[in-house]
Design an enzyme around this catalytic site. Sequence first.
Site, PDB file in Angstrom:
ATOM      1  N   GLU A 158      -4.077 -27.126  26.640  1.00 48.45           N
ATOM      2  CA  GLU A 158      -4.333 -28.476  26.140  1.00 48.45           C
ATOM      3  C   GLU A 158      -3.820 -29.500  27.157  1.00 48.45           C
ATOM      4  OE1 GLU A 158      -3.135 -29.080  21.939  1.00 48.45           O
ATOM      5  OE2 GLU A 158      -1.788 -30.547  22.812  1.00 48.45           O
ATOM      6  N   CYS A 195      -1.545 -35.744  31.212  1.00 46.11           N
ATOM      7  CA  CYS A 195      -0.429 -35.061  30.562  1.00 46.11           C
ATOM      8  C   CYS A 195      -0.746 -33.568  30.596  1.00 46.11           C
ATOM      9  CB  CYS A 195      -0.301 -35.563  29.123  1.00 46.11           C
ATOM     10  SG  CYS A 195       0.886 -34.645  28.143  1.00 46.11           S
ATOM     11  N   CYS A 198       4.913 -22.428  23.027  1.00 45.34           N
ATOM     12  CA  CYS A 198       6.255 -22.818  23.467  1.00 45.34           C
ATOM     13  C   CYS A 198       7.280 -21.963  22.734  1.00 45.34           C
ATOM     14  CB  CYS A 198       6.484 -24.295  23.143  1.00 45.34           C
ATOM     15  SG  CYS A 198       8.092 -24.922  23.684  1.00 45.34           S
ATOM     16  N   CYS A 253       7.528 -29.847  15.645  1.00 46.24           N
ATOM     17  CA  CYS A 253       6.482 -29.736  16.678  1.00 46.24           C
ATOM     18  C   CYS A 253       5.483 -28.631  16.334  1.00 46.24           C
ATOM     19  CB  CYS A 253       7.147 -29.454  18.026  1.00 46.24           C
ATOM     20  SG  CYS A 253       5.965 -29.244  19.360  1.00 46.24           S
TER      21      CYS A 253
HETATM   22  N1  SAH Z   1       9.216 -29.286  25.910  1.00 45.48           N
HETATM   23  C1  SAH Z   1       9.116 -30.573  26.496  1.00 45.48           C
HETATM   24  C2  SAH Z   1       7.696 -31.101  26.658  1.00 45.48           C
HETATM   25  C3  SAH Z   1       6.736 -30.876  25.503  1.00 45.48           C
HETATM   26  S1  SAH Z   1       6.857 -31.843  24.067  1.00 45.48           S
HETATM   27  C4  SAH Z   1       9.949 -31.571  25.703  1.00 45.48           C
HETATM   28  O1  SAH Z   1      10.478 -31.191  24.672  1.00 45.48           O
HETATM   29  O2  SAH Z   1      10.113 -32.695  26.159  1.00 45.48           O
HETATM   30  C5  SAH Z   1       6.423 -33.456  24.543  1.00 45.48           C
HETATM   31  C6  SAH Z   1       6.985 -34.515  23.608  1.00 45.48           C
HETATM   32  O3  SAH Z   1       6.210 -34.601  22.377  1.00 45.48           O
HETATM   33  C7  SAH Z   1       8.407 -34.235  23.192  1.00 45.48           C
HETATM   34  O4  SAH Z   1       9.193 -35.393  23.262  1.00 45.48           O
HETATM   35  C8  SAH Z   1       8.227 -33.771  21.761  1.00 45.48           C
HETATM   36  O5  SAH Z   1       9.405 -33.847  21.060  1.00 45.48           O
HETATM   37  C9  SAH Z   1       7.107 -34.687  21.283  1.00 45.48           C
HETATM   38  N2  SAH Z   1       6.441 -34.271  20.042  1.00 45.48           N
HETATM   39  C10 SAH Z   1       6.325 -33.050  19.511  1.00 45.48           C
HETATM   40  N3  SAH Z   1       5.698 -33.102  18.320  1.00 45.48           N
HETATM   41  C11 SAH Z   1       5.412 -34.407  18.084  1.00 45.48           C
HETATM   42  C12 SAH Z   1       4.771 -35.118  17.017  1.00 45.48           C
HETATM   43  N4  SAH Z   1       4.286 -34.498  15.951  1.00 45.48           N
HETATM   44  N5  SAH Z   1       4.665 -36.471  17.121  1.00 45.48           N
HETATM   45  C13 SAH Z   1       5.122 -37.124  18.220  1.00 45.48           C
HETATM   46  N6  SAH Z   1       5.719 -36.512  19.253  1.00 45.48           N
HETATM   47  C14 SAH Z   1       5.870 -35.166  19.186  1.00 45.48           C
END
Ligand code: SAH
Length: 364
Positions: free
Chosen positions: A109, A122, A129, A136
Amino acid sequence: MDSQCGRHLYLKENKKNMKTNLLNLTLSQLQKEVKQLGYPTYRAKQLSDWFYHKNVFSLEKMQNIPQKLKDDLQTNFVIELPKIEEVNHSSKDNSYKFLLKTHDNKLIESILMLTNNRATVCVSCMIGCPLTCKFCATGTEIGFVRKLEPSEIIGQIIVIKNYAKLNGIADKITNIVFMGMGEPFLNLDSIEKTVEILTGDYGFAMSKSRITISTAGPKNNIADFINKYKIKLAVSLHFANNELRSKYMPINKKFNLDQLLEELKKVELLKREYITIEYMLMQDINDSISHAKQLVKILSNIKAKVNLIPYNPTKNLPVKPSSEKTMNEFIQYLISKSIPVTVRRSQGSELQGACGQFALKRKV
Ligand code: SAH
Protein backbone atom coordinates in the site's frame (compact mmCIF):
# COMPACT_ATOMS: atom_id res chain seq x y z
CA MET A 1 8.35 -30.62 14.31
CA ASP A 2 9.47 -32.52 11.23
CA SER A 3 7.28 -30.59 8.85
CA GLN A 4 8.45 -27.28 10.36
CA CYS A 5 12.02 -28.35 9.76
CA GLY A 6 11.30 -29.40 6.20
CA ARG A 7 9.54 -26.14 5.50
CA HIS A 8 12.56 -24.20 6.69
CA LEU A 9 14.85 -26.12 4.38
CA TYR A 10 12.48 -25.59 1.49
CA LEU A 11 12.38 -21.83 2.08
CA LYS A 12 16.17 -21.67 2.23
CA GLU A 13 16.48 -23.66 -0.96
CA ASN A 14 13.89 -21.47 -2.66
CA LYS A 15 15.73 -18.30 -1.70
CA LYS A 16 18.99 -19.73 -3.00
CA ASN A 17 17.44 -20.23 -6.43
CA MET A 18 15.94 -16.76 -6.58
CA LYS A 19 17.84 -14.25 -8.67
CA THR A 20 18.79 -10.93 -7.06
CA ASN A 21 16.89 -7.90 -8.27
CA LEU A 22 19.41 -5.31 -9.58
CA LEU A 23 17.25 -2.57 -8.04
CA ASN A 24 18.12 -3.95 -4.59
CA LEU A 25 21.73 -2.84 -5.02
CA THR A 26 23.42 0.44 -4.14
CA LEU A 27 26.05 1.68 -6.60
CA SER A 28 28.96 0.12 -4.69
CA GLN A 29 27.16 -3.23 -4.59
CA LEU A 30 26.36 -2.96 -8.29
CA GLN A 31 30.04 -2.23 -8.99
CA LYS A 32 31.08 -5.32 -7.05
CA GLU A 33 28.69 -7.53 -9.03
CA VAL A 34 29.76 -6.09 -12.38
CA LYS A 35 33.42 -6.59 -11.45
CA GLN A 36 32.73 -10.17 -10.42
CA LEU A 37 31.26 -10.82 -13.85
CA GLY A 38 34.58 -9.56 -15.33
CA TYR A 39 33.60 -6.05 -16.47
CA PRO A 40 35.00 -2.63 -15.51
CA THR A 41 33.15 -0.93 -12.64
CA TYR A 42 32.05 2.07 -14.77
CA ARG A 43 29.45 -0.27 -16.30
CA ALA A 44 27.62 -0.17 -12.94
CA LYS A 45 27.30 3.60 -13.20
CA GLN A 46 25.88 3.20 -16.71
CA LEU A 47 23.29 0.78 -15.36
CA SER A 48 22.25 3.08 -12.49
CA ASP A 49 22.06 5.92 -15.01
CA TRP A 50 19.52 3.95 -17.04
CA PHE A 51 17.49 3.03 -13.95
CA TYR A 52 17.41 6.24 -11.97
CA HIS A 53 18.10 9.00 -14.52
CA LYS A 54 16.59 7.63 -17.72
CA ASN A 55 13.82 5.57 -16.16
CA VAL A 56 14.68 2.52 -18.28
CA PHE A 57 14.41 -0.94 -16.75
CA SER A 58 14.75 -3.18 -19.78
CA LEU A 59 18.30 -4.33 -20.63
CA GLU A 60 17.40 -4.47 -24.34
CA LYS A 61 16.96 -0.71 -24.44
CA MET A 62 20.34 0.10 -22.86
CA GLN A 63 22.39 0.97 -25.97
CA ASN A 64 25.73 1.55 -24.24
CA ILE A 65 25.80 -1.83 -22.45
CA PRO A 66 27.61 -4.62 -24.40
CA GLN A 67 25.43 -7.59 -25.38
CA LYS A 68 27.67 -10.03 -23.48
CA LEU A 69 27.15 -8.11 -20.22
CA LYS A 70 23.40 -7.96 -20.88
CA ASP A 71 23.40 -11.77 -21.31
CA ASP A 72 25.42 -12.26 -18.12
CA LEU A 73 23.11 -9.95 -16.18
CA GLN A 74 20.07 -11.73 -17.56
CA THR A 75 21.48 -15.08 -16.42
CA ASN A 76 22.27 -13.92 -12.90
CA PHE A 77 19.82 -11.15 -12.03
CA VAL A 78 16.33 -9.77 -12.60
CA ILE A 79 15.11 -6.17 -12.88
CA GLU A 80 11.64 -6.09 -11.42
CA LEU A 81 9.19 -3.40 -10.25
CA PRO A 82 5.92 -3.92 -8.37
CA LYS A 83 2.81 -3.77 -10.56
CA ILE A 84 -0.18 -1.50 -10.12
CA GLU A 85 -3.19 -3.49 -8.93
CA GLU A 86 -5.58 -0.67 -8.02
CA VAL A 87 -5.58 3.15 -7.78
CA ASN A 88 -8.16 5.24 -5.93
CA HIS A 89 -8.31 9.03 -6.10
CA SER A 90 -9.79 11.21 -3.39
CA SER A 91 -10.91 14.53 -4.88
CA LYS A 92 -11.48 15.85 -1.35
CA ASP A 93 -7.81 16.03 -0.44
CA ASN A 94 -6.27 15.21 -3.83
CA SER A 95 -4.52 12.04 -2.77
CA TYR A 96 -4.06 8.82 -4.72
CA LYS A 97 -4.02 5.52 -2.97
CA PHE A 98 -2.15 2.68 -4.68
CA LEU A 99 -2.24 -1.05 -4.20
CA LEU A 100 0.82 -2.59 -5.82
CA LYS A 101 1.54 -6.27 -6.36
CA THR A 102 4.92 -7.82 -5.52
CA HIS A 103 6.70 -10.63 -7.42
CA ASP A 104 5.22 -13.11 -4.92
CA ASN A 105 1.68 -11.72 -5.36
CA LYS A 106 1.49 -9.79 -2.09
CA LEU A 107 -0.06 -6.34 -1.88
CA ILE A 108 1.83 -3.18 -0.96
CA GLU A 109 0.00 0.00 0.00
CA SER A 110 1.35 3.47 -0.92
CA ILE A 111 -0.13 6.95 -1.17
CA LEU A 112 0.63 9.94 -3.38
CA MET A 113 -0.32 13.19 -1.65
CA LEU A 114 -0.51 16.49 -3.52
CA THR A 115 -0.27 19.68 -1.47
CA ASN A 116 1.23 23.17 -2.02
CA ASN A 117 3.55 22.31 -4.91
CA ARG A 118 4.58 19.09 -3.22
CA ALA A 119 4.09 15.58 -4.50
CA THR A 120 4.80 13.30 -1.56
CA VAL A 121 4.89 9.53 -1.72
CA CYS A 122 4.12 7.68 1.50
CA VAL A 123 5.86 4.30 1.20
CA SER A 124 5.44 1.03 3.05
CA CYS A 125 8.52 -0.84 4.25
CA MET A 126 6.80 -4.10 5.19
CA ILE A 127 3.78 -6.13 4.20
CA GLY A 128 1.80 -5.96 7.43
CA CYS A 129 3.59 -5.01 10.64
CA PRO A 130 4.79 -6.96 13.69
CA LEU A 131 4.06 -4.17 16.21
CA THR A 132 0.33 -4.83 16.85
CA CYS A 133 -0.49 -1.26 18.07
CA LYS A 134 -4.09 -1.54 19.27
CA PHE A 135 -5.35 1.44 17.23
CA CYS A 136 -3.75 0.42 13.92
CA ALA A 137 -5.39 -1.69 11.22
CA THR A 138 -2.08 -3.01 9.87
CA GLY A 139 -0.77 -4.81 12.93
CA THR A 140 -4.08 -5.85 14.45
CA GLU A 141 -5.88 -7.11 11.35
CA ILE A 142 -3.27 -7.98 8.75
CA GLY A 143 -0.49 -9.11 11.07
CA PHE A 144 3.06 -9.40 9.81
CA VAL A 145 3.72 -10.98 6.41
CA ARG A 146 7.28 -9.97 5.49
CA LYS A 147 9.81 -7.17 5.14
CA LEU A 148 10.10 -5.37 1.81
CA GLU A 149 13.34 -5.35 -0.15
CA PRO A 150 14.95 -2.05 -1.27
CA SER A 151 13.72 -2.70 -4.84
CA GLU A 152 10.16 -2.94 -3.52
CA ILE A 153 10.45 0.33 -1.60
CA ILE A 154 12.24 2.20 -4.41
CA GLY A 155 9.80 0.39 -6.73
CA GLN A 156 6.80 2.07 -5.07
CA ILE A 157 8.33 5.47 -5.82
CA ILE A 158 9.26 4.63 -9.43
CA VAL A 159 5.86 3.14 -10.27
CA ILE A 160 3.97 6.06 -8.67
CA LYS A 161 6.25 8.64 -10.30
CA ASN A 162 5.59 7.09 -13.72
CA TYR A 163 1.84 6.91 -13.09
CA ALA A 164 1.75 10.56 -11.99
CA LYS A 165 3.69 11.69 -15.04
CA LEU A 166 1.71 9.60 -17.50
CA ASN A 167 -1.60 10.87 -16.14
CA GLY A 168 -0.54 14.52 -15.89
CA ILE A 169 -0.85 14.47 -12.08
CA ALA A 170 2.69 15.55 -11.18
CA ASP A 171 5.97 16.02 -13.06
CA LYS A 172 8.14 14.67 -10.28
CA ILE A 173 8.07 13.38 -6.74
CA THR A 174 9.35 16.05 -4.36
CA ASN A 175 9.09 14.33 -0.94
CA ILE A 176 9.17 10.83 0.53
CA VAL A 177 7.73 9.74 3.87
CA PHE A 178 8.30 6.28 5.34
CA MET A 179 4.89 6.25 7.00
CA GLY A 180 3.03 3.45 5.28
CA MET A 181 2.78 -0.12 6.47
CA GLY A 182 5.50 -1.53 8.68
CA GLU A 183 8.18 -0.37 11.07
CA PRO A 184 11.25 1.07 9.30
CA PHE A 185 13.64 0.54 12.23
CA LEU A 186 12.87 -3.20 12.10
CA ASN A 187 13.84 -3.28 8.41
CA LEU A 188 16.85 -1.03 8.60
CA ASP A 189 18.99 -2.85 6.07
CA SER A 190 16.44 -2.18 3.31
CA ILE A 191 15.81 1.36 4.52
CA GLU A 192 19.54 2.22 4.47
CA LYS A 193 19.93 1.01 0.91
CA THR A 194 16.74 2.80 -0.15
CA VAL A 195 17.93 6.09 1.39
CA GLU A 196 21.33 5.71 -0.31
CA ILE A 197 19.66 5.25 -3.70
CA LEU A 198 17.22 8.12 -3.05
CA THR A 199 19.91 10.60 -2.00
CA GLY A 200 22.92 9.43 -4.07
CA ASP A 201 23.89 11.43 -7.18
CA TYR A 202 23.83 8.17 -9.12
CA GLY A 203 20.26 7.65 -7.87
CA PHE A 204 17.47 10.17 -7.39
CA ALA A 205 19.79 12.83 -5.89
CA MET A 206 17.03 13.91 -3.52
CA SER A 207 17.69 16.36 -0.74
CA LYS A 208 17.87 14.64 2.66
CA SER A 209 15.55 17.25 4.11
CA ARG A 210 12.78 16.02 1.82
CA ILE A 211 12.77 12.52 3.28
CA THR A 212 11.06 11.67 6.58
CA ILE A 213 11.10 8.40 8.46
CA SER A 214 8.34 7.65 10.96
CA THR A 215 8.89 5.18 13.78
CA ALA A 216 7.15 3.78 16.83
CA GLY A 217 10.64 3.52 18.35
CA PRO A 218 11.23 -0.23 18.72
CA LYS A 219 14.93 -0.13 19.70
CA ASN A 220 18.06 1.90 20.24
CA ASN A 221 19.13 2.21 16.60
CA ILE A 222 17.38 5.51 15.83
CA ALA A 223 19.98 8.16 16.75
CA ASP A 224 22.87 6.41 14.97
CA PHE A 225 20.80 6.08 11.81
CA ILE A 226 19.54 9.68 11.79
CA ASN A 227 22.98 11.08 12.64
CA LYS A 228 24.45 9.11 9.74
CA TYR A 229 21.81 9.73 7.07
CA LYS A 230 20.54 13.16 8.21
CA ILE A 231 16.97 12.59 7.06
CA LYS A 232 14.03 13.91 9.09
CA LEU A 233 12.64 11.97 12.01
CA ALA A 234 9.01 11.59 13.11
CA VAL A 235 8.17 9.52 16.18
CA SER A 236 4.77 7.91 16.75
CA LEU A 237 4.64 8.71 20.44
CA HIS A 238 0.84 8.94 20.90
CA PHE A 239 1.07 8.48 24.70
CA ALA A 240 3.01 10.40 27.34
CA ASN A 241 3.20 7.76 30.08
CA ASN A 242 4.46 4.18 30.09
CA GLU A 243 1.29 2.61 31.42
CA LEU A 244 -0.93 3.87 28.61
CA ARG A 245 1.69 3.49 25.91
CA SER A 246 2.36 -0.15 26.85
CA LYS A 247 -1.39 -0.84 26.83
CA TYR A 248 -1.87 0.43 23.28
CA MET A 249 1.63 -0.03 21.83
CA PRO A 250 3.04 -3.37 23.10
CA ILE A 251 6.52 -2.47 21.79
CA ASN A 252 6.73 -0.02 24.70
CA LYS A 253 7.15 -3.01 27.06
CA LYS A 254 10.41 -3.88 25.29
CA PHE A 255 11.71 -0.36 24.66
CA ASN A 256 9.90 2.07 26.91
CA LEU A 257 9.20 5.78 26.81
CA ASP A 258 12.21 6.69 28.99
CA GLN A 259 14.56 4.67 26.77
CA LEU A 260 12.98 6.16 23.66
CA LEU A 261 13.32 9.74 24.95
CA GLU A 262 16.98 9.08 25.88
CA GLU A 263 17.52 7.85 22.33
CA LEU A 264 15.89 11.01 20.91
CA LYS A 265 18.21 13.21 22.97
CA LYS A 266 21.15 11.69 21.06
CA VAL A 267 19.78 12.82 17.69
CA GLU A 268 21.88 15.67 16.30
CA LEU A 269 19.76 18.49 14.90
CA LEU A 270 20.64 21.62 12.96
CA LYS A 271 19.53 25.03 14.20
CA ARG A 272 16.10 25.00 12.56
CA GLU A 273 15.47 21.27 12.76
CA TYR A 274 13.03 19.51 15.05
CA ILE A 275 12.01 15.96 15.77
CA THR A 276 8.34 15.58 14.87
CA ILE A 277 6.34 13.97 17.65
CA GLU A 278 3.22 12.34 16.22
CA TYR A 279 0.36 12.34 18.69
CA MET A 280 -2.90 10.85 17.53
CA LEU A 281 -5.89 12.10 19.50
CA MET A 282 -8.14 9.24 20.60
CA GLN A 283 -11.38 9.97 22.42
CA ASP A 284 -11.18 9.49 26.21
CA ILE A 285 -7.89 7.61 25.85
CA ASN A 286 -5.10 10.19 25.51
CA ASP A 287 -6.85 13.51 24.82
CA SER A 288 -7.37 15.23 28.21
CA ILE A 289 -5.53 18.31 29.45
CA SER A 290 -3.71 16.14 32.01
CA HIS A 291 -2.37 14.07 29.07
CA ALA A 292 -1.31 17.31 27.37
CA LYS A 293 0.51 18.32 30.59
CA GLN A 294 2.35 14.99 30.69
CA LEU A 295 3.31 15.44 27.05
CA VAL A 296 4.74 18.92 27.65
CA LYS A 297 6.69 17.60 30.63
CA ILE A 298 8.34 14.66 28.87
CA LEU A 299 9.24 16.82 25.87
CA SER A 300 10.94 19.49 27.97
CA ASN A 301 14.46 18.29 27.05
CA ILE A 302 13.72 17.35 23.46
CA LYS A 303 13.80 19.73 20.49
CA ALA A 304 10.39 18.68 19.27
CA LYS A 305 7.36 19.90 17.42
CA VAL A 306 4.09 18.07 17.91
CA ASN A 307 2.03 16.90 14.96
CA LEU A 308 -1.49 16.20 16.18
CA ILE A 309 -3.25 13.56 14.14
CA PRO A 310 -7.02 13.13 14.15
CA TYR A 311 -7.71 9.41 14.58
CA ASN A 312 -9.06 7.82 11.41
CA PRO A 313 -11.75 5.33 12.53
CA THR A 314 -11.10 1.72 11.59
CA LYS A 315 -13.80 -0.93 11.44
CA ASN A 316 -13.49 -3.51 14.26
CA LEU A 317 -11.26 -1.31 16.43
CA PRO A 318 -12.88 0.31 19.49
CA VAL A 319 -11.07 3.66 19.16
CA LYS A 320 -12.85 6.90 18.24
CA PRO A 321 -11.48 10.29 17.15
CA SER A 322 -11.55 13.12 19.69
CA SER A 323 -14.13 15.87 19.24
CA GLU A 324 -13.16 19.13 17.56
CA LYS A 325 -13.56 20.92 20.90
CA THR A 326 -11.26 18.54 22.78
CA MET A 327 -8.75 18.76 19.99
CA ASN A 328 -8.75 22.57 20.09
CA GLU A 329 -8.28 22.58 23.85
CA PHE A 330 -5.34 20.18 23.51
CA ILE A 331 -3.79 22.39 20.81
CA GLN A 332 -4.31 25.57 22.87
CA TYR A 333 -2.63 24.00 25.90
CA LEU A 334 0.46 23.01 23.90
CA ILE A 335 0.63 26.47 22.32
CA SER A 336 0.33 28.11 25.75
CA LYS A 337 3.44 26.14 26.77
CA SER A 338 5.32 27.30 23.63
CA ILE A 339 5.36 23.87 21.98
CA PRO A 340 5.30 24.18 18.17
CA VAL A 341 2.15 22.39 16.96
CA THR A 342 0.88 21.33 13.56
CA VAL A 343 -2.34 19.44 12.84
CA ARG A 344 -2.57 16.76 10.18
CA ARG A 345 -5.90 17.17 8.47
CA SER A 346 -6.42 13.53 7.61
CA GLN A 347 -4.76 13.12 4.23
CA GLY A 348 -6.28 10.09 2.57
CA SER A 349 -9.00 9.50 5.16
CA GLU A 350 -11.76 9.61 2.57
CA LEU A 351 -9.97 6.74 0.91
CA GLN A 352 -9.50 4.88 4.14
CA GLY A 353 -5.99 6.15 3.94
CA ALA A 354 -4.60 5.52 7.39
CA CYS A 355 -2.01 2.85 7.74
CA GLY A 356 -3.22 -0.53 6.47
CA GLN A 357 -6.83 0.40 5.93
CA PHE A 358 -6.79 0.21 2.14
CA ALA A 359 -4.98 -3.09 1.92
CA LEU A 360 -7.45 -4.47 4.41
CA LYS A 361 -10.29 -4.06 1.92
CA ARG A 362 -8.45 -6.58 -0.23
CA LYS A 363 -6.71 -9.52 1.38
CA VAL A 364 -2.94 -8.99 1.54
N1 SAH B 1 5.59 2.07 12.19
C1 SAH B 1 5.78 3.43 11.84
C2 SAH B 1 5.17 3.84 10.50
C3 SAH B 1 3.80 3.30 10.17
S1 SAH B 1 2.39 3.97 10.93
C4 SAH B 1 5.23 4.33 12.95
O1 SAH B 1 4.65 3.81 13.88
O2 SAH B 1 5.45 5.53 12.89
C5 SAH B 1 2.26 5.59 10.33
C6 SAH B 1 1.46 6.50 11.25
O3 SAH B 1 0.02 6.26 11.12
C7 SAH B 1 1.78 6.28 12.71
O4 SAH B 1 1.94 7.50 13.38
C8 SAH B 1 0.56 5.53 13.19
O5 SAH B 1 0.45 5.58 14.56
C9 SAH B 1 -0.55 6.22 12.41
N2 SAH B 1 -1.83 5.50 12.38
C10 SAH B 1 -2.08 4.20 12.51
N3 SAH B 1 -3.40 3.95 12.49
C11 SAH B 1 -4.02 5.15 12.34
C12 SAH B 1 -5.39 5.57 12.25
N4 SAH B 1 -6.39 4.71 12.30
N5 SAH B 1 -5.64 6.90 12.11
C13 SAH B 1 -4.63 7.80 12.03
N6 SAH B 1 -3.33 7.46 12.09
C14 SAH B 1 -3.03 6.15 12.26
